[in-house]
Design a protein around this motif. Structure first.
Motif, PDB file in Angstrom:
ATOM      1  N   ALA A 255       0.840  -1.206   0.000  1.00  0.00           N
ATOM      2  CA  ALA A 255       0.000   0.000   0.000  1.00  0.00           C
ATOM      3  C   ALA A 255       0.869   1.248   0.000  1.00  0.00           C
ATOM      4  CB  ALA A 255      -0.923  -0.006   1.222  1.00  0.00           C
ATOM      5  N   GLU A 256       2.015   1.168   0.667  1.00  0.00           N
ATOM      6  CA  GLU A 256       2.977   2.264   0.695  1.00  0.00           C
ATOM      7  C   GLU A 256       4.376   1.679   0.542  1.00  0.00           C
ATOM      8  OE1 GLU A 256       2.602   4.559   4.225  1.00  0.00           O
ATOM      9  OE2 GLU A 256       0.537   5.197   3.809  1.00  0.00           O
ATOM     10  N   PHE A 257       5.270   2.471  -0.028  1.00  0.00           N
ATOM     11  CA  PHE A 257       6.650   2.050  -0.182  1.00  0.00           C
ATOM     12  C   PHE A 257       7.520   2.681   0.899  1.00  0.00           C
ATOM     13  CE2 PHE A 257       5.185   1.974  -4.729  1.00  0.00           C
ATOM     14  CZ  PHE A 257       5.238   0.587  -4.874  1.00  0.00           C
ATOM     15  N   THR A 258       8.559   1.972   1.283  1.00  0.00           N
ATOM     16  CA  THR A 258       9.557   2.554   2.167  1.00  0.00           C
ATOM     17  C   THR A 258      10.495   3.433   1.338  1.00  0.00           C
ATOM     18  OG1 THR A 258      10.988   0.612   1.918  1.00  0.00           O
ATOM     19  CG2 THR A 258       9.438   0.607   3.763  1.00  0.00           C
ATOM     20  N   SER A 259      11.447   4.056   1.973  1.00  0.00           N
ATOM     21  CA  SER A 259      12.307   5.043   1.322  1.00  0.00           C
ATOM     22  C   SER A 259      13.288   4.410   0.334  1.00  0.00           C
ATOM     23  CB  SER A 259      13.096   5.819   2.377  1.00  0.00           C
ATOM     24  OG  SER A 259      14.113   6.602   1.788  1.00  0.00           O
ATOM     25  N   ASP A 286       7.643   4.552  -9.683  1.00  0.00           N
ATOM     26  CA  ASP A 286       6.219   4.886  -9.645  1.00  0.00           C
ATOM     27  C   ASP A 286       5.537   4.587 -10.982  1.00  0.00           C
ATOM     28  OD1 ASP A 286       6.601   5.686  -7.058  1.00  0.00           O
ATOM     29  OD2 ASP A 286       6.607   7.833  -7.502  1.00  0.00           O
ATOM     30  N   ALA A 287       6.222   4.896 -12.077  1.00  0.00           N
ATOM     31  CA  ALA A 287       5.645   4.636 -13.396  1.00  0.00           C
ATOM     32  C   ALA A 287       5.481   3.140 -13.637  1.00  0.00           C
ATOM     33  CB  ALA A 287       6.526   5.253 -14.477  1.00  0.00           C
ATOM     34  N   LYS A 288       6.460   2.371 -13.209  1.00  0.00           N
ATOM     35  CA  LYS A 288       6.400   0.917 -13.388  1.00  0.00           C
ATOM     36  C   LYS A 288       5.250   0.315 -12.595  1.00  0.00           C
ATOM     37  CE  LYS A 288       9.238  -3.255 -13.188  1.00  0.00           C
ATOM     38  NZ  LYS A 288       9.115  -3.555 -14.624  1.00  0.00           N
ATOM     39  N   TRP A 289       5.114   0.740 -11.345  1.00  0.00           N
ATOM     40  CA  TRP A 289       4.045   0.190 -10.511  1.00  0.00           C
ATOM     41  C   TRP A 289       2.662   0.634 -11.003  1.00  0.00           C
ATOM     42  CZ3 TRP A 289       3.681  -3.394  -6.716  1.00  0.00           C
ATOM     43  CH2 TRP A 289       4.885  -3.943  -6.268  1.00  0.00           C
TER      44      TRP A 289
END
Length: 298
Positions: A255-259, A286-289
Motif C-alpha cells: 500500500a505504501e513504499f519505504t524510502s 512509480d511509473a512501473k508500478w
C-alpha cells in the motif's frame, strides 16, 4: 503439505561451498534444492555458484550437477531432460534445474533460454540476480540498475554509475507464453518457497527470477543480506509476481513504499547518485508500478 520454514527438509544438498559471507546466490540455490530434492539434476554456467560449488576435489552438490558452457545453460538442461526421458525417468521425480546469474541469463544465455521456452522443454531455470558479473570482478550486466557503480560503469563527478535501466527479464520470458514464471527475493523466503514448490509441480518450461544481493559487489555488511533483499521489495525497486495461464499477478502489492533513498544509501555502489538521480529512480519506480497495477489488475 505446503513447504514452509517449519516443514522444509533438513537434508542439505548444497553445502561446504566457498561463497563469500552473506552470499544471496548461495541462499537461493540452497533453498531451491531443499524444495526440488535429491533427485534433482543441476546445470550451472560460469558464474559465482559454479566457481564456489565445483572446487577440486570437492563438489559442493550432494545431487548430480555439472558446469555448462557460459551461453548454454538452457540448451544443456534440454539435453539432460532428453537423456532422462530415454531412460524412462519421470520428470516429476527427476527435475532438471539450471542456476545461472544475471549475466548468464539476460545477456549471453538469453538465446538458449528463449529456445527452450519455445520448445516448452520440461525444465526449471532459476536466475539468481545479483545485478552484475560478480564472479569476474563486478562488471555491468543488462540487469545492473541505473546509478549502480561497477568496474565498467564507474561513478565520478560527471557520470554517476550505470546509465541504463534494468532489463525486464520476467516480462520478456512471459512474452514467450511460458508455462510458469515468477519473481522472488531471498528476503521473502516464504514467497520464494511457495513459488519453488509451484514450479516443481508444473510441467513444461518454468522460470524463477530471484533477487540475490551480493555484499562484495554491492558494498554492505555481510550480515545484512536478508534485510537488503527485503528492503528492495519494500521500497518498490523489485517486485514479487507470477505469470501463469497467460495472466500476471502481483504476489505482494504494498500500500505504501519505504524510502528508496534509504535503500540506496546503504550500499557503496550507489554512493555516487545525487538527489536528481534518486528522484529519477523514484519516478521510474512509480511509473512501473502504475503500469503493473493497471495492466495486471491488482
Amino acid at each position: 503439505m505446503a513447504i514452509t520454514a517449519k516443514t522444509i527438509s533438513d537434508n542439505e544438498l548444497f553445502f561446504g561451498h566457498k561463497a563469500c559471507a552473506g552470499c544471496g546466490g548461495s541462499l537461493a540455490v540452497r533453498h531451491a534444492l531443499k524444495v526440488f530434492g535429491e533427485n534433482t539434476v543441476c546445470a550451472l554456467p560460469a558464474g559465482c555458484m559454479s566457481a564456489v560449488g565445483f572446487v577440486f576435489p570437492q563438489l559442493c552438490f550432494a545431487n548430480n550437477a555439472m558446469i555448462t558452457p557460459f551461453a548454454a545453460t538452457a540448451s544443456v538442461l534440454s539435453g539432460i531432460r532428453a537423456g532422462l526421458k530415454v531412460q524412462g525417468l519421470d520428470p516429476a521425480e527427476y527435475p532438471v534445474v539450471g542456476f545461472a546469474g544475471d549475466g548468464g541469463t539476460a545477456d549471453i544465455g538469453i538465446q538458449a533460454l528463449s529456445g527452450a521456452i519455445d520448445r516448452n522443454d520440461d525444465i526449471i531455470y532459476v536466475c539468481y540476480d545479483n545485478e552484475a558479473y560478480m564472479n569476474t570482478g563486478v562488471q555491468k550486466s543488462s540487469l545492473t540498475p541505473f546509478g549502480a557503480k561497477t568496474t565498467t560503469t564507474p561513478s565520478g563527478k560527471n557520470v554517476h554509475g550505470c546509465l541504463t535501466q534494468k532489463k525486464n527479464m520476467f516480462e520478456i520470458v512471459a512474452a514467450h507464453g511460458i508455462s510458469y514464471a515468477a519473481t522472488a527475493s531471498v528476503g521473502y523466503l516464504p514467497d520464494f518457497l511457495k513459488k519453488l514448490e509451484k514450479a516443481a509441480n508444473v510441467r513444461g518450461t518454468r522460470y524463477l527470477h530471484v533477487l540475490a544481493p551480493c555484499p562484495t559487489g554491492w558494498g554492505y555488511p555481510v550480515d545484512e543480506t536478508a534485510d537488503i533483499a527485503k528492503e528492495v521489495v519494500d521500497c518498490g525497486l523489485w517486485y514479487l509476481a507470477e505469470y501463469e495461464n497467460g495472466q500476471f499477478r502481483l504476489t505482494r502489492n504494498p500500500a505504501e513504499f519505504t524510502s528508496v533513498e534509504h535503500y540506496l544509501r546503504r550500499q557503496a555502489r550507489f554512493r555516487g547518485v545525487d538527489e536528481a538521480d534518486v528522484a529519477a529512480i523514484v519516478a521510474g519506480r512509480d511509473a512501473k508500478w502504475e503500469r503493473m497495477r493497471a495492466e495486471w489488475g491488482n
